[in-house]
Motif scaffolding. Structure first.
Motif, PDB file in Angstrom:
ATOM      1  N   MET A  36       1.835   5.951   8.962  1.00  0.00           N
ATOM      2  CA  MET A  36       2.241   4.774   8.210  1.00  0.00           C
ATOM      3  C   MET A  36       1.243   3.650   8.440  1.00  0.00           C
ATOM      4  O   MET A  36       0.513   3.637   9.431  1.00  0.00           O
ATOM      5  CB  MET A  36       3.632   4.310   8.628  1.00  0.00           C
ATOM      6  N   ALA A  37       1.185   2.713   7.507  1.00  0.00           N
ATOM      7  CA  ALA A  37       0.282   1.572   7.631  1.00  0.00           C
ATOM      8  C   ALA A  37       0.945   0.353   7.013  1.00  0.00           C
ATOM      9  O   ALA A  37       1.682   0.458   6.033  1.00  0.00           O
ATOM     10  CB  ALA A  37      -1.043   1.857   6.940  1.00  0.00           C
ATOM     11  N   ALA A  38       0.687  -0.808   7.586  1.00  0.00           N
ATOM     12  CA  ALA A  38       1.233  -2.058   7.068  1.00  0.00           C
ATOM     13  C   ALA A  38       0.116  -3.088   6.992  1.00  0.00           C
ATOM     14  O   ALA A  38      -0.754  -3.153   7.870  1.00  0.00           O
ATOM     15  CB  ALA A  38       2.368  -2.570   7.960  1.00  0.00           C
ATOM     16  N   PHE A  39       0.136  -3.892   5.931  1.00  0.00           N
ATOM     17  CA  PHE A  39      -0.871  -4.917   5.712  1.00  0.00           C
ATOM     18  C   PHE A  39      -0.197  -6.201   5.249  1.00  0.00           C
ATOM     19  O   PHE A  39       0.858  -6.177   4.613  1.00  0.00           O
ATOM     20  CB  PHE A  39      -1.878  -4.479   4.636  1.00  0.00           C
ATOM     21  N   PHE A  40      -0.843  -7.329   5.552  1.00  0.00           N
ATOM     22  CA  PHE A  40      -0.389  -8.628   5.083  1.00  0.00           C
ATOM     23  C   PHE A  40      -1.285  -9.037   3.924  1.00  0.00           C
ATOM     24  O   PHE A  40      -2.518  -8.961   4.021  1.00  0.00           O
ATOM     25  CB  PHE A  40      -0.483  -9.662   6.212  1.00  0.00           C
ATOM     26  N   ILE A  41      -0.677  -9.461   2.816  1.00  0.00           N
ATOM     27  CA  ILE A  41      -1.431  -9.857   1.632  1.00  0.00           C
ATOM     28  C   ILE A  41      -1.437 -11.378   1.521  1.00  0.00           C
ATOM     29  O   ILE A  41      -0.375 -12.011   1.458  1.00  0.00           O
ATOM     30  CB  ILE A  41      -0.813  -9.278   0.335  1.00  0.00           C
ATOM     31  N   THR A  42      -2.621 -11.965   1.498  1.00  0.00           N
ATOM     32  CA  THR A  42      -2.738 -13.406   1.303  1.00  0.00           C
ATOM     33  C   THR A  42      -3.681 -13.663   0.137  1.00  0.00           C
ATOM     34  O   THR A  42      -4.303 -12.748  -0.396  1.00  0.00           O
ATOM     35  CB  THR A  42      -3.235 -14.114   2.576  1.00  0.00           C
ATOM     36  N   GLY A  43      -3.765 -14.928  -0.273  1.00  0.00           N
ATOM     37  CA  GLY A  43      -4.619 -15.275  -1.392  1.00  0.00           C
ATOM     38  C   GLY A  43      -5.429 -16.520  -1.118  1.00  0.00           C
ATOM     39  O   GLY A  43      -5.164 -17.265  -0.168  1.00  0.00           O
ATOM     40  N   THR A  44      -6.414 -16.760  -1.965  1.00  0.00           N
ATOM     41  CA  THR A  44      -7.237 -17.953  -1.825  1.00  0.00           C
ATOM     42  C   THR A  44      -6.475 -19.209  -2.221  1.00  0.00           C
ATOM     43  O   THR A  44      -6.895 -20.319  -1.883  1.00  0.00           O
ATOM     44  CB  THR A  44      -8.499 -17.830  -2.692  1.00  0.00           C
ATOM     45  N   ASP A  45      -5.365 -19.044  -2.940  1.00  0.00           N
ATOM     46  CA  ASP A  45      -4.577 -20.194  -3.371  1.00  0.00           C
ATOM     47  C   ASP A  45      -3.307 -19.685  -4.043  1.00  0.00           C
ATOM     48  O   ASP A  45      -3.126 -18.477  -4.223  1.00  0.00           O
ATOM     49  CB  ASP A  45      -5.386 -21.042  -4.366  1.00  0.00           C
TER      50      ASP A  45
ATOM     51  N   GLU B  16       0.985  -1.648 -12.989  1.00  0.00           N
ATOM     52  CA  GLU B  16       0.480  -0.310 -13.279  1.00  0.00           C
ATOM     53  C   GLU B  16      -0.911  -0.395 -13.906  1.00  0.00           C
ATOM     54  O   GLU B  16      -1.775   0.443 -13.649  1.00  0.00           O
ATOM     55  CB  GLU B  16       1.450   0.429 -14.209  1.00  0.00           C
ATOM     56  N   CYS B  17      -1.146  -1.428 -14.727  1.00  0.00           N
ATOM     57  CA  CYS B  17      -2.488  -1.639 -15.280  1.00  0.00           C
ATOM     58  C   CYS B  17      -3.468  -2.006 -14.164  1.00  0.00           C
ATOM     59  O   CYS B  17      -4.593  -1.507 -14.125  1.00  0.00           O
ATOM     60  CB  CYS B  17      -2.456  -2.744 -16.336  1.00  0.00           C
ATOM     61  N   ALA B  18      -3.030  -2.882 -13.270  1.00  0.00           N
ATOM     62  CA  ALA B  18      -3.886  -3.284 -12.154  1.00  0.00           C
ATOM     63  C   ALA B  18      -4.222  -2.104 -11.251  1.00  0.00           C
ATOM     64  O   ALA B  18      -5.338  -2.006 -10.721  1.00  0.00           O
ATOM     65  CB  ALA B  18      -3.200  -4.379 -11.350  1.00  0.00           C
ATOM     66  N   ALA B  19      -3.262  -1.198 -11.081  1.00  0.00           N
ATOM     67  CA  ALA B  19      -3.470  -0.046 -10.191  1.00  0.00           C
ATOM     68  C   ALA B  19      -4.672   0.784 -10.603  1.00  0.00           C
ATOM     69  O   ALA B  19      -5.335   1.396  -9.760  1.00  0.00           O
ATOM     70  CB  ALA B  19      -2.213   0.823 -10.164  1.00  0.00           C
ATOM     71  N   ARG B  20      -4.977   0.795 -11.897  1.00  0.00           N
ATOM     72  CA  ARG B  20      -6.115   1.571 -12.384  1.00  0.00           C
ATOM     73  C   ARG B  20      -7.443   1.001 -11.907  1.00  0.00           C
ATOM     74  O   ARG B  20      -8.475   1.675 -11.981  1.00  0.00           O
ATOM     75  CB  ARG B  20      -6.096   1.639 -13.916  1.00  0.00           C
ATOM     76  N   HIS B  21      -7.415  -0.247 -11.434  1.00  0.00           N
ATOM     77  CA  HIS B  21      -8.638  -0.906 -10.994  1.00  0.00           C
ATOM     78  C   HIS B  21      -8.691  -1.083  -9.476  1.00  0.00           C
ATOM     79  O   HIS B  21      -9.580  -1.779  -8.970  1.00  0.00           O
ATOM     80  CB  HIS B  21      -8.755  -2.281 -11.667  1.00  0.00           C
ATOM     81  N   LEU B  22      -7.744  -0.488  -8.767  1.00  0.00           N
ATOM     82  CA  LEU B  22      -7.630  -0.679  -7.325  1.00  0.00           C
ATOM     83  C   LEU B  22      -7.843   0.617  -6.559  1.00  0.00           C
ATOM     84  O   LEU B  22      -7.713   1.716  -7.113  1.00  0.00           O
ATOM     85  CB  LEU B  22      -6.245  -1.224  -6.976  1.00  0.00           C
ATOM     86  N   LYS B  23      -8.170   0.480  -5.295  1.00  0.00           N
ATOM     87  CA  LYS B  23      -8.133   1.604  -4.376  1.00  0.00           C
ATOM     88  C   LYS B  23      -7.383   1.162  -3.133  1.00  0.00           C
ATOM     89  O   LYS B  23      -7.367  -0.028  -2.777  1.00  0.00           O
ATOM     90  CB  LYS B  23      -9.538   2.081  -4.010  1.00  0.00           C
ATOM     91  N   LEU B  24      -6.733   2.090  -2.495  1.00  0.00           N
ATOM     92  CA  LEU B  24      -5.920   1.752  -1.332  1.00  0.00           C
ATOM     93  C   LEU B  24      -6.800   1.423  -0.136  1.00  0.00           C
ATOM     94  O   LEU B  24      -7.903   1.969   0.011  1.00  0.00           O
ATOM     95  CB  LEU B  24      -5.008   2.916  -0.966  1.00  0.00           C
ATOM     96  N   PRO B  25      -6.331   0.518   0.727  1.00  0.00           N
ATOM     97  CA  PRO B  25      -7.059   0.274   1.972  1.00  0.00           C
ATOM     98  C   PRO B  25      -7.019   1.531   2.834  1.00  0.00           C
ATOM     99  O   PRO B  25      -6.196   2.428   2.602  1.00  0.00           O
ATOM    100  CB  PRO B  25      -6.280  -0.871   2.623  1.00  0.00           C
ATOM    101  N   GLU B  26      -7.904   1.596   3.766  1.00  0.00           N
ATOM    102  CA  GLU B  26      -7.925   2.759   4.660  1.00  0.00           C
ATOM    103  C   GLU B  26      -6.623   2.824   5.442  1.00  0.00           C
ATOM    104  O   GLU B  26      -6.235   1.880   6.121  1.00  0.00           O
ATOM    105  CB  GLU B  26      -9.109   2.661   5.616  1.00  0.00           C
ATOM    106  N   ILE B  27      -5.932   3.938   5.312  1.00  0.00           N
ATOM    107  CA  ILE B  27      -4.656   4.137   5.986  1.00  0.00           C
ATOM    108  C   ILE B  27      -4.852   5.115   7.141  1.00  0.00           C
ATOM    109  O   ILE B  27      -5.285   6.247   6.918  1.00  0.00           O
ATOM    110  CB  ILE B  27      -3.592   4.680   5.007  1.00  0.00           C
ATOM    111  N   PRO B  28      -4.564   4.677   8.362  1.00  0.00           N
ATOM    112  CA  PRO B  28      -4.772   5.561   9.535  1.00  0.00           C
ATOM    113  C   PRO B  28      -3.976   6.856   9.410  1.00  0.00           C
ATOM    114  O   PRO B  28      -2.876   6.864   8.867  1.00  0.00           O
ATOM    115  CB  PRO B  28      -4.268   4.705  10.703  1.00  0.00           C
TER     116      PRO B  28
END
Length: 229
Positions: free
Chosen positions: A1-10, A217-229
């Motif tokens: 399992m992996a957990a991440f915190f999502i933040t933004g520039t604003d 779902e549209c955005a998912a086509r442009h993303l890749k998952l972070p490295e998951i241990p």
């Protein structure tokens, strides 16, 4: 399992879009998922209680299904900074309260758990603590969402520096097209790649034609998952 915190520039950089997009991508790959938004303001009242549209978007893409209270334990009606909304409700947000709620959720041990912040990295919870302190308390790697607008390079660099200064790894960043007329896009992306010492997890174009409820779902086509241990 992996957990991440999502933040933004604003505020409005696209944190929810990216969070939900990553969840959708993970679901497509057969992973179990959980999207969490510990505190949300700007909620609307339903028969079941206060509900936040962003939190509902994360709940809908969390599999197996999860109850709303787990996704968003602290919900407030006014569309203002969370610490001000809590104050109007006669409450005080504390890192320990949020951390306890998130620790219980993370303990569900989904393949991918994403905790979305509110606003930018240093949004206050109270007079002494910021929402960034929650990521520190949980010792989570951070994914930075960069809203592509004038000034984003400065905002991204400052945010990345603040994340590292708090002792947390920057696991990746995502460029989100919040406007269709951002000048010198490629050069800005090249500059961001030069200064941000983490992998780019995707570049989401400005989404305008598809219904908003399908944007993740549209955005998912442009993303890749972070490295998951």
């Amino acid at each position: 399992m992996a957990a991440f915190f999502i933040t933004g520039t604003d505020t409005d950089a696209g944190k929810t879009l990216v969070t939900a997009g990553l969840l959708a991508l993970a679901n497509h790959q057969g992973l179990t998922t959980l999207g969490l938004k510990p505190v949300a303001s700007g909620c609307h009242r339903q028969a079941e209680g206060l509900r936040n549209d962003d939190a509902l978007m994360l709940q809908a893409r969390s599999h197996p299904e999860i109850d709303y209270k787990t996704v968003n334990p602290f919900a407030y009606a006014p569309a203002i900074a969370p610490h001000l909304a809590a104050r109007q409700a006669g409450e005080t947000l504390r890192v320990t309260l949020l951390a306890d709620a998130m620790a219980d959720a993370v303990a569900l041990k989904r393949d991918l758990t994403l905790i979305e912040g509110a606003g930018g990295w240093r949004v206050p919870l109270n007079d002494d603590e910021d929402l960034s302190d929650l990521a520190t308390a949980l010792q989570l790697p951070v994914i930075l969402v960069v809203g592509l607008r004038l000034g984003c390079i400065n905002h991204a660099r400052l945010t990345a520096e603040a994340i590292v200064a708090q002792g947390l790894p920057l696991a990746g960043w995502v460029a989100n097209g919040i406007s269709s007329d951002f000048d010198e896009l490629d050069d800005n992306l090249s500059t961001l790649s030069h200064y941000l010492s983490a992998p780019c997890l995707g570049r989401i174009p400005h989404l305008t034609e598809e219904p908003s409820d399908t944007h993740p779902e549209c955005a998912a086509r442009h993303l890749k998952l972070p490295e998951i241990p």
